[in-house]
Design a protein around this motif. Structure first.
Motif, mmCIF file in Angstrom:
data_model
loop_
_atom_site.group_PDB
_atom_site.id
_atom_site.type_symbol
_atom_site.label_atom_id
_atom_site.label_comp_id
_atom_site.label_asym_id
_atom_site.label_seq_id
_atom_site.Cartn_x
_atom_site.Cartn_y
_atom_site.Cartn_z
ATOM 1 N N VAL B 40 1.006 -1.317 0.052
ATOM 2 C CA VAL B 40 0.122 0.061 -0.184
ATOM 3 C C VAL B 40 0.989 1.201 0.229
ATOM 4 C CG1 VAL B 40 -1.490 1.338 1.391
ATOM 5 C CG2 VAL B 40 -2.122 -0.964 0.923
ATOM 6 N N LEU B 41 2.005 1.247 0.891
ATOM 7 C CA LEU B 41 2.868 2.508 1.120
ATOM 8 C C LEU B 41 3.568 2.732 -0.439
ATOM 9 C CD1 LEU B 41 4.514 4.517 2.488
ATOM 10 C CD2 LEU B 41 5.955 2.846 3.058
ATOM 11 N N GLY B 43 2.664 1.434 -3.225
ATOM 12 C CA GLY B 43 1.716 1.713 -4.489
ATOM 13 C C GLY B 43 1.323 3.066 -4.414
ATOM 14 N N ALA B 44 0.943 3.607 -3.326
ATOM 15 C CA ALA B 44 0.468 4.972 -3.216
ATOM 16 C C ALA B 44 1.601 5.937 -3.528
ATOM 17 C CB ALA B 44 0.157 5.263 -1.677
ATOM 18 N N ALA B 45 2.887 5.783 -3.131
ATOM 19 C CA ALA B 45 3.893 6.640 -3.456
ATOM 20 C C ALA B 45 4.203 6.373 -5.147
ATOM 21 C CB ALA B 45 5.063 6.249 -2.785
ATOM 22 N N ILE B 46 4.191 5.514 -5.488
ATOM 23 C CA ILE B 46 4.403 5.166 -7.057
ATOM 24 C C ILE B 46 3.196 5.686 -7.997
ATOM 25 C CG2 ILE B 46 4.848 3.708 -9.105
ATOM 26 C CD1 ILE B 46 6.232 1.917 -7.123
ATOM 27 N N GLY B 47 2.137 5.624 -7.403
ATOM 28 C CA GLY B 47 0.772 6.119 -7.925
ATOM 29 C C GLY B 47 0.752 7.796 -8.023
ATOM 30 N N ALA B 48 1.162 8.262 -6.820
ATOM 31 C CA ALA B 48 1.171 9.664 -6.854
ATOM 32 C C ALA B 48 2.398 10.085 -7.760
ATOM 33 C CB ALA B 48 1.406 10.135 -5.326
ATOM 34 N N ALA B 49 3.658 9.503 -7.850
ATOM 35 C CA ALA B 49 4.592 9.951 -8.750
ATOM 36 C C ALA B 49 4.215 9.789 -10.120
ATOM 37 C CB ALA B 49 5.850 9.204 -8.245
ATOM 38 N N MET B 50 3.421 9.017 -10.706
ATOM 39 C CA MET B 50 3.012 8.623 -11.791
ATOM 40 C C MET B 50 1.913 9.749 -11.979
ATOM 41 S SD MET B 50 2.581 4.732 -12.604
ATOM 42 C CE MET B 50 2.048 4.910 -14.206
ATOM 43 N N LEU B 51 1.059 10.048 -11.031
ATOM 44 C CA LEU B 51 0.008 11.040 -11.293
ATOM 45 C C LEU B 51 0.706 12.501 -11.857
ATOM 46 C CD1 LEU B 51 -3.025 11.143 -10.870
ATOM 47 C CD2 LEU B 51 -2.530 12.174 -8.881
ATOM 48 N N PHE B 52 1.656 12.681 -11.078
ATOM 49 C CA PHE B 52 2.338 13.861 -11.321
ATOM 50 C C PHE B 52 3.519 13.810 -12.661
ATOM 51 C CE2 PHE B 52 0.896 14.695 -7.011
ATOM 52 C CZ PHE B 52 0.172 15.985 -7.129
ATOM 53 N N GLY B 53 4.219 12.776 -12.576
ATOM 54 C CA GLY B 53 5.368 12.607 -13.403
ATOM 55 C C GLY B 53 5.020 12.440 -14.871
ATOM 56 N N VAL B 54 4.024 11.512 -14.931
ATOM 57 C CA VAL B 54 3.745 11.006 -16.396
ATOM 58 C C VAL B 54 3.280 12.516 -17.278
ATOM 59 C CG1 VAL B 54 2.378 9.781 -17.780
ATOM 60 C CG2 VAL B 54 3.347 8.761 -15.891
ATOM 61 N N PRO B 55 1.990 13.071 -16.524
ATOM 62 C CA PRO B 55 1.745 14.293 -17.503
ATOM 63 C C PRO B 55 2.830 15.269 -17.549
ATOM 64 C CG PRO B 55 0.073 13.802 -15.842
ATOM 65 C CD PRO B 55 1.334 12.938 -15.472
ATOM 66 N N LEU B 56 3.503 15.563 -16.622
ATOM 67 C CA LEU B 56 4.521 16.833 -16.676
ATOM 68 C C LEU B 56 5.614 16.064 -17.604
ATOM 69 C CD1 LEU B 56 5.581 19.193 -15.668
ATOM 70 C CD2 LEU B 56 6.853 17.878 -13.712
ATOM 71 N N GLY B 57 6.104 14.859 -17.819
ATOM 72 C CA GLY B 57 6.957 14.379 -18.786
ATOM 73 C C GLY B 57 6.508 14.476 -20.113
ATOM 74 N N ALA B 91 12.896 13.601 11.193
ATOM 75 C CA ALA B 91 13.507 15.005 11.951
ATOM 76 C C ALA B 91 12.455 15.926 11.697
ATOM 77 C CB ALA B 91 14.962 15.345 11.327
ATOM 78 N N LEU B 92 11.993 15.996 10.462
ATOM 79 C CA LEU B 92 10.924 17.141 9.949
ATOM 80 C C LEU B 92 9.736 16.799 10.266
ATOM 81 C CD1 LEU B 92 12.424 18.170 6.343
ATOM 82 C CD2 LEU B 92 12.738 19.194 8.573
ATOM 83 N N ILE B 93 9.128 15.744 10.396
ATOM 84 C CA ILE B 93 7.695 15.533 10.428
ATOM 85 C C ILE B 93 7.531 14.559 11.621
ATOM 86 C CG2 ILE B 93 5.824 14.336 9.363
ATOM 87 C CD1 ILE B 93 6.952 15.004 6.745
ATOM 88 N N SER B 94 8.177 13.451 12.014
ATOM 89 C CA SER B 94 8.151 12.671 13.118
ATOM 90 C C SER B 94 7.613 11.321 12.456
ATOM 91 C CB SER B 94 7.234 12.996 14.200
ATOM 92 O OG SER B 94 6.184 12.200 14.257
ATOM 93 N N PHE B 95 7.290 10.251 13.278
ATOM 94 C CA PHE B 95 6.962 9.082 12.911
ATOM 95 C C PHE B 95 5.576 8.866 12.094
ATOM 96 C CE2 PHE B 95 10.073 7.799 16.133
ATOM 97 C CZ PHE B 95 10.659 6.615 15.546
ATOM 98 N N GLY B 96 5.250 7.890 11.330
ATOM 99 C CA GLY B 96 3.935 7.501 10.560
ATOM 100 C C GLY B 96 3.980 7.293 9.125
ATOM 101 N N PHE B 97 2.960 7.267 8.728
ATOM 102 C CA PHE B 97 2.641 6.701 7.243
ATOM 103 C C PHE B 97 3.177 7.863 6.144
ATOM 104 C CE2 PHE B 97 0.184 6.729 3.394
ATOM 105 C CZ PHE B 97 0.294 5.453 2.899
ATOM 106 N N LEU B 98 2.892 9.083 6.830
ATOM 107 C CA LEU B 98 3.046 10.414 6.094
ATOM 108 C C LEU B 98 4.614 10.687 5.700
ATOM 109 C CD1 LEU B 98 1.654 12.639 4.602
ATOM 110 C CD2 LEU B 98 1.927 14.246 6.475
ATOM 111 N N VAL B 175 10.710 4.614 10.257
ATOM 112 C CA VAL B 175 10.038 5.882 10.809
ATOM 113 C C VAL B 175 8.584 5.573 10.746
ATOM 114 C CG1 VAL B 175 11.872 7.216 9.303
ATOM 115 C CG2 VAL B 175 9.623 6.733 8.168
ATOM 116 N N GLY B 176 8.414 4.413 10.886
ATOM 117 C CA GLY B 176 6.877 3.891 10.970
ATOM 118 C C GLY B 176 5.934 4.148 9.820
ATOM 119 N N GLY B 177 6.524 3.598 8.883
ATOM 120 C CA GLY B 177 5.670 3.142 7.534
ATOM 121 C C GLY B 177 5.808 1.477 7.738
ATOM 122 N N ASN B 178 4.717 1.122 7.971
ATOM 123 C CA ASN B 178 4.544 -0.272 8.222
ATOM 124 C C ASN B 178 4.965 -1.176 7.020
ATOM 125 O OD1 ASN B 178 4.265 -0.240 10.979
ATOM 126 N ND2 ASN B 178 1.981 0.211 10.614
#
Lengths: 404, 255, 238
Positions: B40-41, B43-57, B91-98, B175-178
């Protein structure tokens, strides 16, 4: 002045020249495994030392194969190829190649070597010392008319024509008795190609190498070759003769078609304007007495006076009518010199020029730009007739050594 | 180094690995859950990257603009180590999914953008020209000519991104990304057998994803391009720092 | 007075208020620990990187030369190197532990493995990219196979070779950070330390940023060396 220097250089080179080699093809065949027919089929011919032999034919006729057999880029299946009597088969391919100049259409300069290093490739392989290599590079740059400062440049900083000259210089570097040239001017624009061809012929008159030259262009073959080997599909040698012979007496229908229906016209390219008996130029200098000059004009096919300077270079023209009205050759209101032709032009070029100029007689200039003679359209078209003027036995190259 | 791999060590490791496979057999549910979370982690990251990266490219490649950014972004960001990036997020955000998600996005975006750009920018100009000459709109050219022709290289970028992200998502559990990293980084609780079992699982996971992407690529690549697919792959990972440019400079001319 | 929520003080000598509050970046702490922590870590990081890239270079070069002559062997190398590249780094490190333990050897085996695909692919592309005309001319002038390789093919492949080394090096610098789990060296060590110390931000950021800077610096060095090695690419075109 530069002419003096280069003649001196030529004379110097002549003394140390490597003799050119005689090249013999003796029943040579090449078959590739799996191919239906031979790429080269029982080909025999002999190129005398110092001559240019052009292999010409449509694509797939085996001309490049024939050439690449000589320096053993590929190995022959049958027969033998001999250089000055020695079979190339018995030679180690790399040492053999170092003794044979090799120029290809794509040039293949080493992009990471300077021009000097490119030219020095084979001398370095042969272990020449540094000084000798340096001297040779400088000499060759001059031979191919490149300025010395090019030595330090890289190939991509040169134009296509300049690169091809470097390619020729590189092939000449170790003074090989034989040069192989595979469509060397094929990838160059027509104008530059024409110039390079002329330069190369001039160079060949000096160095007198045995040269095997591959092209698919019959005009180039006629221009460059002392001998032409016409080949056809299946690796057959159809005719091996001088250009004049091939144009006058094509061996068969294939050759006749290949050289073209304009072969009479092509024969005109074998002779140059200075080979004709030119009429004298009705020339005079400014201030000369007009009377006797007028008589010469009247006797000339050219209906005009050519006004020349002290060296004989034309300044302008004066019509016969006006001349008759003057007492001295005038110095003002001259008609422009107009159409002229260098004497080194082929008859074909001359004829083309005359015909675009309304069939008027053509003023021919010598190499120094002096008025050398007058040629008429009748003279030029007379050369078209096979029997009107005998086909030259030796292709005219304007080289006194040939006729001597 | 080969001397180190001596027979006793191999025997010892054989023992460890049989423990690892036992662990996998005994804990399928745990491993599946963690694999799912890691996917999930990723897929979400790659999906988001494609959402921005493909049209821009696509847009940049279509216009042949922004090559400096599109190509150098990859070079510059490649230097950011995944663990270093996670450390900065921590350091900037702390633990978690985000923070884990943002780090994965930053890793996935450059290869996707760069490959889409290079692919579209590199479509034969004559092909594009003839498409325009036949009256295709700019959108038609982009969607019906440039995109299909660019697909093999785009997929190569996607696969590169997937390799990076799945590997890094394993580490993201610090960092808490399970994910399977929960086991790998907790040897005190799961023992060496658990650590190795999770390592094996994540390796299989990564290979599986690559396999699926390869099959998908084969399906989506226009049939006329499939013959050259192998070559596209070979160059895929070498779409590297200035690689493409420099290789072009070496230059081959058609005979 | 010590009670700062969420932050347990790192036990490094006297503490400033910045450190006690776990501020984003405490310069004083960083400069105090430059010589005992970060300096040596950078040195170890570099050593680990250079060893991996050097060994990887030798293997990849040998493989690419074989692949250059034998395309089918190249396909085999490609499959193997791709498989290895696909294994997540932490997994590969851990999978080697039973055989080679928590050692530098473990780290180097894995790190080297990751360099292979990138370098191999680039080397082969570079060698295959040498123009056929140039090779034809070289052969026709009588260069032997070895001379052609040394004087023509390898020099002309330098841009692609350096490109491969650059990607491999930068990748390894990033992976050395992870290698700290199995080999207590490099800039990953302070990061792991800081995570255990309740996410001590200064140390996290310092180590991560240093790793990035190190990668950029080494990359710049490689770009510079390529510039020196390829004078023919510097000149302007005709």
């Amino acid at each position: 002045m530069s002419a003096d220097r280069s003649t001196a250089a030529v004379a110097a080179r002549r003394d140390e020249r490597t003799p050119a080699a005689t090249l013999e093809f003796d029943g040579v065949s090449k078959r590739y495994p799996g191919a239906s027919g031979p790429a080269l089929d029982n080909v025999s011919f002999t190129v005398p030392a110092g001559e240019v032999c052009v292999l010409v034919g449509p694509s797939g006729c085996g001309k490049t194969t024939a050439m690449r057999l000589v320096n053993r880029m590929i190995d022959l299946s049958d027969g033998d190829i001999r250089l000055d009597g020695d079979s190339v088969i018995s030679r180690d391919p790399t040492t053999l190649r170092r003794e044979i100049g090799y120029v290809i259409q794509q040039i293949g300069l080493f992009p990471h070597f300077t021009i000097a290093d490119n030219i020095a490739t084979v001398p370095k392989l042969l272990g020449w010392d540094k000084k000798r290599i340096q001297a040779r590079v400088a000499e060759l740059l001059e031979v191919v008319s490149l300025p010395p400062e090019m030595a330090k440049r890289y190939p991509r900083q040169l134009s296509g024509g300049q690169q091809q000259r470097v390619g020729v210089a590189r092939a000449l570097a170790a003074d090989p008795p034989l040069m192989l040239m595979d469509e060397p001017f094929g990838a160059i624009d027509p104008i530059t190609r024409d110039r390079l061809q002329d330069e190369f012929l001039r160079l060949q008159r000096e160095i007198r190498k045995t040269i095997v030259f591959v092209t698919h262009d019959i005009d180039e073959a006629i221009k460059m070759g002392d001998k032409i080997a016409i080949m056809r599909e299946g690796g057959h040698l159809v005719q091996f003769d001088s250009p004049a012979e091939i144009l006058t007496r094509p061996a068969d229908e294939f050759v006749a078609r290949f050289v073209g229906i304009d072969r009479a016209l092509k024969r005109l390219t074998l002779r140059r304007l200075h080979d004709l008996e030119m009429a004298p130029v009705p020339a005079a200098q400014v201030g000369d007495d007009a009377g006797p000059v007028y008589e010469r004009v009247a006797a000339s096919p050219l209906d005009e006076l050519i006004v020349v300077d002290g060296e004989g270079k034309p300044l302008g023209r004066v019509g016969a009518d006006r001349l008759q009205a003057e007492s001295r050759v005038p110095d003002s209101r001259l008609d422009p010199v107009g159409v002229t032709a260098p004497e080194t032009w082929t008859l074909r070029d001359g004829l083309a020029m005359v015909m675009t100029d309304g069939n008027r007689p053509l003023l021919v200039l010598d190499e120094a730009g002096r008025a050398a003679g007058v040629v008429t359209v009748e003279q030029l078209s007379g050369a078209l007739r096979p029997n009107g003027s005998p086909a030259p036995t030796v292709p005219e190259r304007g080289d006194p050594e040939v006729s001597a | 180094m080969t001397g180190v791999l001596s027979v006793p060590l191999l025997l010892a490791s054989a023992n460890d690995f049989s423990g690892a496979f036992k662990f996998i057999g005994n804990n399928p549910h745990l491993l599946l859950t963690l694999s799912g979370q890691q996917m999930v982690l990723s897929g979400a990251a790659i999906g988001a990257a494609m959402l921005f990266g493909v049209p821009l490219g696509l847009v940049l490649g279509h216009l042949h603009k922004g090559s400096f950014v599109a190509i150098n972004l990859s070079n510059v960001l490649r230097a950011v180590p995944s663990l270093g990036l996670l450390a900065i997020m921590l350091a900037l955000i702390s633990f978690g999914f985000l923070p884990a998600f943002i780090a994965m996005f930053v890793l996935a975006f450059p290869p996707i953008l760069t490959n889409v750009y290079v692919a579209v920018d590199g479509v034969d100009p004559q092909t594009v020209d003839s498409a325009r000459g036949m009256g295709m709109s700019p959108f038609g050219v982009a969607s019906r000519v440039e995109l299909p022709l660019a697909l093999p290289l785009i997929f190569a970028g996607l696969r590169t991104a997937a390799v990076f992200v799945i590997a890094s998502a394993t580490i993201a559990s610090v960092v808490g990304g399970n994910g399977l990293g929960n086991i790998i980084f907790n040897q005190p609780s799961y023992g060496l057998a658990g650590v190795l079992g999770a390592a094996i699982t994540v390796t299989i996971l990564s290979l599986l994803v690559q396999g699926v992407l390869l099959v998908a690529q084969r399906y989506l690549t226009p049939r006329g391009l499939r013959v050259t697919r192998a070559r596209g792959e070979a160059t895929a990972l070498s779409v590297a720092p200035g690689g493409a440019e420099n290789l072009l400079a070496a230059g081959t001319e058609p005979a | 007075m010590l009670a700062v929520p969420g932050a347990v003080l790192p036990n490094f000598g006297q503490t400033s208020s910045c450190v006690r509050n776990n501020g984003l970046f405490c310069w004083s702490w960083f400069s105090q620990h430059w010589s005992d922590t970060f300096g040596p870590a950078i040195g170890q990081h570099l050593v680990l990187t250079v060893i991996a890239v050097a060994i990887g270079f030798v293997i990849a070069m040998a493989a690419s030369l074989v692949a250059y002559r034998l395309p089918w062997a190249g396909a085999g190398f490609n499959v193997v190197f791709t498989l290895v590249f696909t294994i997540p780094s932490i997994a590969l490190f851990e999978l080697l532990v039973p055989a080679t333990g928590l050692t530098r050897t473990t780290a180097e085996i894995a790190l080297t493995s990751y360099t292979l695909l990138v370098m191999f692919a680039n080397f082969v592309t570079g060698l295959r990219g040498v123009s056929a005309d140039v090779l034809e001319a070289a052969e026709g002038m009588g260069l032997t196979r070895g001379q052609r390789l040394r004087r023509v093919e390898l020099p002309l492949a330098i841009p692609a070779i350096v490109a491969g080394i650059r990607v491999a090096t930068v990748t390894v610098i990033g992976l050395v950070v992870v290698a700290a789990y199995v080999d207590n060296e490099g800039l990953g060590v302070p990061i792991l330390q800081a995570i255990q110390n309740s996410s001590f931000k200064t140390e996290l950021i310092a180590a991560a940023v240093l790793a990035v800077l190190l990668a950029w610096a080494v990359d710049a060095l490689l770009v510079g060396s390529q510039w020196l090695l390829t004078p023919w690419l510097r000149s302007r075109r005709a």
